[in-house]
Enzyme design. Sequence first.
Site, PDB file in Angstrom:
ATOM      1  CB  SER A  14      -1.006  -0.106   1.180  1.00 28.94           C
ATOM      2  OG  SER A  14      -0.162  -0.166   2.438  1.00 28.94           O
ATOM      3  N   GLY A  17       0.733   5.570  -3.840  1.00 22.66           N
ATOM      4  CA  GLY A  17       0.134   6.706  -4.658  1.00 22.66           C
ATOM      5  C   GLY A  17      -0.886   6.323  -5.586  1.00 22.66           C
ATOM      6  CG  ASP A  72      -7.037   8.060  -2.318  1.00 22.19           C
ATOM      7  OD1 ASP A  72      -6.045   8.952  -2.579  1.00 22.19           O
ATOM      8  OD2 ASP A  72      -7.095   7.141  -1.909  1.00 22.19           O
ATOM      9  CG  ASP A 149      -5.335  -5.741   1.048  1.00 20.44           C
ATOM     10  OD1 ASP A 149      -4.456  -6.287   1.236  1.00 20.44           O
ATOM     11  OD2 ASP A 149      -5.504  -4.663   0.969  1.00 20.44           O
ATOM     12  CE  LYS A 189      15.732  -9.258  -7.648  1.00 23.24           C
ATOM     13  NZ  LYS A 189      16.736 -10.061  -8.450  1.00 23.24           N
ATOM     14  CB  CYS A 385     -12.888  24.443  11.338  1.00 16.08           C
ATOM     15  SG  CYS A 385     -14.253  23.756  11.996  1.00 16.08           S
ATOM     16  CG  LEU A 386      -9.772  23.812  17.252  1.00 22.48           C
ATOM     17  CD1 LEU A 386     -10.883  23.776  18.163  1.00 22.48           C
ATOM     18  CD2 LEU A 386      -8.987  22.460  17.306  1.00 22.48           C
ATOM     19  CG  MET A 388     -13.684  31.161  13.776  1.00 21.48           C
ATOM     20  SD  MET A 388     -14.876  30.661  14.610  1.00 21.48           S
ATOM     21  CE  MET A 388     -16.233  31.725  13.878  1.00 21.48           C
ATOM     22  CG  HIS A 514     -12.763  22.490   7.133  1.00 12.86           C
ATOM     23  ND1 HIS A 514     -11.807  22.238   7.829  1.00 12.86           N
ATOM     24  CD2 HIS A 514     -13.758  22.217   8.124  1.00 12.86           C
ATOM     25  CE1 HIS A 514     -12.068  21.930   9.206  1.00 12.86           C
ATOM     26  NE2 HIS A 514     -13.446  21.885   9.278  1.00 12.86           N
ATOM     27  CD  GLU A 516      -9.194  23.063   5.222  1.00 10.17           C
ATOM     28  OE1 GLU A 516      -9.501  24.171   5.413  1.00 10.17           O
ATOM     29  OE2 GLU A 516      -9.283  22.158   6.290  1.00 10.17           O
TER      30      GLU A 516
HETATM   31  N1  GLN Z   1     -14.318  20.803  17.372  1.00  9.45           N
HETATM   32  C1  GLN Z   1     -14.708  21.889  16.670  1.00  9.45           C
HETATM   33  C2  GLN Z   1     -16.169  21.775  16.497  1.00  9.45           C
HETATM   34  O1  GLN Z   1     -16.664  20.506  16.449  1.00  9.45           O
HETATM   35  C3  GLN Z   1     -14.080  22.233  15.486  1.00  9.45           C
HETATM   36  C4  GLN Z   1     -14.324  21.300  14.362  1.00  9.45           C
HETATM   37  C5  GLN Z   1     -13.276  21.339  13.396  1.00  9.45           C
HETATM   38  O2  GLN Z   1     -12.235  21.906  13.497  1.00  9.45           O
HETATM   39  N2  GLN Z   1     -13.558  20.875  12.129  1.00  9.45           N
HETATM   40  O3  GLN Z   1     -16.857  22.670  16.324  1.00  9.45           O
END
Ligand code: GLN
EC number: 6.3.4.2
Length: 541
Positions: A14, A17, A72, A149, A189, A385-386, A388, A514, A516
């Site tokens: 595994s 990539g 993924d 597997d 190999k 998220c967290l 913030m 998020h 990202e």
């Molecule tokens: N733990 C926090 C919440 O549930 C932040 C969650 C997170 O960062 N995705 O609100």
Amino acid sequence: MSTKYIFVTGGVCSGLGKGIATASIGALLKASGYKVYTVKMDPYLNPDPGTMSPFQHGEVFVTDDGYEADLDLGHYERFIDVPLSRHSNLTSGQIYQEILDKERKGDYLGKTVQVVPHITNKIKDFIKSSAKNSSADFLLIEIGGTVGDIEGEPYFEAARQFHHEVGDDNVMFIHLTLLPYLKTSGELKTKPTQMSVKELEKRGIHPDMILARSDYDIAKELLGKIAMFCDVPENAVIPAPTISSIYEVPQNFAKTKVPSIIFKKFGLDDKKFDLREWNNLVKKIKSSNGHSLIIAKVGKYTSHGDAYISVDEALKSAGFAHNVKVKIIAVDSEKIEKKDKKELRNLKSADGIVVPGGFGVRGIEGKIMVAKYARENKIPYFGLCLGMQIMTIEFTRYVLKTKNVNSEEFDRKTINPVIHIMHDQKKNIEASHYGATMRLGAYEARLIKDSLSYQAYGQEKISERHRHRYEFNNDYREMLGKNGLRVAGINPQRNLVEIVEVKDHPWMIGVQFHPEFKSRPLRSHPLFFDFIKASIKHQRA
Ligand code: GLN
């Protein structure tokens, strides 16, 4: 054109990539003008990875429709730039849950319920419905794990049956393997590759193409040897050497004519593809190697390389867009809490700080210390998220000088819960319903016109993906706003705070979502772009 199906399987071991390979093939097919969609088949028994620890499983990716997915899917979205959904990820847990529910209702009319045909039929149905829902020209299906597997068996059997039903003209198998290097004899190999192809063949599947991963250059004779022993045309044995950036993979597959082999297999005309954007990106990646910007990523899941993979890629992509190389250093918040000298030095070396998402009380006080350091020293800070929520707690504790401030997640009885549980989440916590119950997926936000966030996005209305149970407590909104923590984005439907900004600071922004997950290597996310810009400015000041 009727949908063409490409199964991507893995052999030898595994972690080779397969996700990147699948995503890169998808990018090439898209660059050839085709509509591409992807599916990941995960043989584990969890219905989705939402409850799995990032320590073990890496990041949980979130789609627009609020599905908590295997990471993924993040590779697929970044490379192919098509929004995926719950139609893109199937796990054994989902299949069993559905089948067992049906069985309890008596839907099988007393029949014996079995792996073949019930489980395999579900797998085939999922593939067909993904093809239908996406109306894709090419559907790429990655089977997780390695051939052989135990838990993967139904997926290989379903793939074999699918090939039989849909026909060889419409189905292709690509197998990814590894050529290990023996130091003593100085050679690569091929035997493990041969053996893994035999494993596939035992299951009635013959590969049309082999991708041979290797840390070293593969001699032409060796490719010939693999072709001969695995009974695959020589031009369909593709060397996949280890490279410095994953974003070079589409280029490499283009050079080795992967798309032409795919088109030929399906009887399609060889199409020209436009890789200009990818070529430009690789050029930028290579040219940005000289200048490094240091970004500290403060978390507790730092021991797993993939725990924040979308954050890492979003930071790097913003760096490419600014022609700088972003060096991400993982800072362990628990060590900061213990005032570990080396970790504090690491933090201080940073030009910008990111506090990404997370759950649970461990390491929280360390993150609050980091937010305080960033605010007082005017270091660019980006809270996701967290991150913030941390920023809000810090500000209330130290600027408003309020005591007993916390999030209800970390102290249920706190007197000043500036972050509190969302109203509709209480019942989930009380009933211990943890799977797929958070506020998940895409929600709208309206940005306040004079905010940094509005300037970054250049528009008032945005949509971003969420995954949380706790939120900014509106009881504190006015008081925080008056004292310099202003609200820059609101969800209009529920009046939820989505973005906060520290007023007297060059760049301290926290977002409840998020961002990202929506960053792409070819299209950097506006907030990441702006954060990196601020960090460059800070470095040069
Ligand atoms: N733990 C926090 C919440 O549930 C932040 C969650 C997170 O960062 N995705 O609100």
